[in-house]
Design a protein around this motif. Sequence first.
Motif, PDB file in Angstrom:
ATOM      1  N   LEU A 202       0.837  -1.188   0.000  1.00 19.82           N
ATOM      2  CA  LEU A 202       0.000   0.000   0.000  1.00 19.82           C
ATOM      3  C   LEU A 202       0.878   1.247   0.000  1.00 19.82           C
ATOM      4  O   LEU A 202       1.853   1.321   0.743  1.00 19.82           O
ATOM      5  N   PHE A 203       0.540   2.201  -0.848  1.00 17.25           N
ATOM      6  CA  PHE A 203       1.270   3.468  -0.887  1.00 17.25           C
ATOM      7  C   PHE A 203       0.288   4.624  -0.835  1.00 17.25           C
ATOM      8  O   PHE A 203      -0.822   4.518  -1.341  1.00 17.25           O
ATOM      9  N   ASP A 204       0.729   5.721  -0.255  1.00 11.90           N
ATOM     10  CA  ASP A 204      -0.141   6.897  -0.198  1.00 11.90           C
ATOM     11  C   ASP A 204      -0.192   7.620  -1.526  1.00 11.90           C
ATOM     12  O   ASP A 204      -1.188   8.206  -1.896  1.00 11.90           O
ATOM     13  N   SER A 205       0.921   7.593  -2.260  1.00 15.58           N
ATOM     14  CA  SER A 205       0.953   8.376  -3.493  1.00 15.58           C
ATOM     15  C   SER A 205       1.194   7.486  -4.704  1.00 15.58           C
ATOM     16  O   SER A 205       1.806   6.417  -4.606  1.00 15.58           O
ATOM     17  N   GLU A 206       0.704   7.958  -5.822  1.00 13.71           N
ATOM     18  CA  GLU A 206       0.875   7.223  -7.068  1.00 13.71           C
ATOM     19  C   GLU A 206       2.357   7.159  -7.435  1.00 13.71           C
ATOM     20  O   GLU A 206       2.829   6.173  -7.986  1.00 13.71           O
ATOM     21  N   GLU A 207       3.090   8.230  -7.098  1.00 15.68           N
ATOM     22  CA  GLU A 207       4.533   8.244  -7.420  1.00 15.68           C
ATOM     23  C   GLU A 207       5.243   7.068  -6.753  1.00 15.68           C
ATOM     24  O   GLU A 207       6.031   6.369  -7.370  1.00 15.68           O
ATOM     25  N   GLU A 208       4.949   6.875  -5.458  1.00 20.42           N
ATOM     26  CA  GLU A 208       5.608   5.782  -4.738  1.00 20.42           C
ATOM     27  C   GLU A 208       5.241   4.433  -5.343  1.00 20.42           C
ATOM     28  O   GLU A 208       6.083   3.555  -5.486  1.00 20.42           O
ATOM     29  N   ALA A 209       3.952   4.291  -5.673  1.00 18.90           N
ATOM     30  CA  ALA A 209       3.495   3.028  -6.246  1.00 18.90           C
ATOM     31  C   ALA A 209       4.210   2.769  -7.575  1.00 18.90           C
ATOM     32  O   ALA A 209       4.688   1.668  -7.845  1.00 18.90           O
ATOM     33  N   LYS A 210       4.300   3.813  -8.401  1.00 21.99           N
ATOM     34  CA  LYS A 210       4.948   3.636  -9.709  1.00 21.99           C
ATOM     35  C   LYS A 210       6.434   3.359  -9.557  1.00 21.99           C
ATOM     36  O   LYS A 210       7.016   2.603 -10.341  1.00 21.99           O
ATOM     37  N   GLU A 211       7.020   3.976  -8.544  1.00 22.96           N
ATOM     38  CA  GLU A 211       8.455   3.755  -8.369  1.00 22.96           C
ATOM     39  C   GLU A 211       8.750   2.287  -8.067  1.00 22.96           C
ATOM     40  O   GLU A 211       9.683   1.695  -8.602  1.00 22.96           O
ATOM     41  N   VAL A 212       7.919   1.690  -7.209  1.00 24.86           N
ATOM     42  CA  VAL A 212       8.120   0.274  -6.901  1.00 24.86           C
ATOM     43  C   VAL A 212       7.940  -0.581  -8.151  1.00 24.86           C
ATOM     44  O   VAL A 212       8.636  -1.557  -8.362  1.00 24.86           O
ATOM     45  N   CYS A 213       7.010  -0.157  -9.010  1.00 20.85           N
ATOM     46  CA  CYS A 213       6.785  -0.922 -10.238  1.00 20.85           C
ATOM     47  C   CYS A 213       7.976  -0.807 -11.186  1.00 20.85           C
ATOM     48  O   CYS A 213       8.204  -1.673 -12.012  1.00 20.85           O
ATOM     49  N   GLN A 214       8.704   0.289 -11.084  1.00 14.31           N
ATOM     50  CA  GLN A 214       9.852   0.473 -11.971  1.00 14.31           C
ATOM     51  C   GLN A 214      11.140  -0.091 -11.384  1.00 14.31           C
ATOM     52  O   GLN A 214      11.952  -0.660 -12.093  1.00 14.31           O
ATOM     53  N   THR A 215      11.309   0.062 -10.072  1.00 14.81           N
ATOM     54  CA  THR A 215      12.582  -0.362  -9.491  1.00 14.81           C
ATOM     55  C   THR A 215      12.466  -1.657  -8.718  1.00 14.81           C
ATOM     56  O   THR A 215      13.462  -2.245  -8.321  1.00 14.81           O
ATOM     57  N   GLY A 216      11.212  -2.096  -8.480  1.00 15.41           N
ATOM     58  CA  GLY A 216      11.027  -3.329  -7.742  1.00 15.41           C
ATOM     59  C   GLY A 216      11.029  -3.083  -6.250  1.00 15.41           C
ATOM     60  O   GLY A 216      11.343  -1.999  -5.771  1.00 15.41           O
ATOM     61  N   LEU A 217      10.631  -4.110  -5.522  1.00 11.99           N
ATOM     62  CA  LEU A 217      10.590  -4.005  -4.069  1.00 11.99           C
ATOM     63  C   LEU A 217      11.978  -4.336  -3.546  1.00 11.99           C
ATOM     64  O   LEU A 217      12.452  -5.456  -3.702  1.00 11.99           O
ATOM     65  N   ARG A 218      12.613  -3.347  -2.931  1.00  9.49           N
ATOM     66  CA  ARG A 218      14.014  -3.510  -2.524  1.00  9.49           C
ATOM     67  C   ARG A 218      14.160  -3.637  -1.026  1.00  9.49           C
ATOM     68  O   ARG A 218      13.311  -3.181  -0.269  1.00  9.49           O
TER      69      ARG A 218
END
Length: 206
Positions: A75-91
Amino acid sequence: GFHPESEESSSLLQTAVSVLQSSYLDSTSQDGFQYSQAILVENDVFLNELKAFVQAKEAAGYSQEELEETFAFLLFDSEEEAKEVCQTGLRVNSSSISMLGDPAKGVYISKHADCLHPRPWYHGKSGYIVICKLIKGKVKVVSENYTTSYTCPSPGYDCHVAVSKNNTPSKSSPCQAFEQSQYYVYEVSDGSTAERPRQICPYIVI
């Protein structure tokens, strides 16, 4: 990439909602959430790594059950955070919780789609859920460890889960329910920990 809305996206939304609803911990959640838009995440790197992980583990003698694809949620508060995980993966180092294993050596992801945060949702709150494909692999049940000497990833395993408590989830606090429904996922090879475990692959943002 992110695709514009189309007929596909409405069926994608249905797929996403059915995945979420089949993963609720609490049956009353069926009426409690509204989902508006689903975006398919297509990241070939992650998909290929997921396949490579499965092939490597098949070769190591894992059962089909251990390699079954399941879903898990962030769960993320912002779309930016959600998209970042989709681009860089869960680290690794992305979690503030540590009771199932060292957050510097693995990642945490929720088993239940209605149990994504230590605090209860309040009415009107919104957020972005990233549905991930997950291969659990060999799962080790560990007791929760609230000390600062963190539990390390277990050799020969890929995932830790908490010892399940006998109390009914609805009676335990949101925080306990959240902690008890986490997967702690890691990938260790030759003694070093992968920065991004290959067995988690972002799938849909909703």
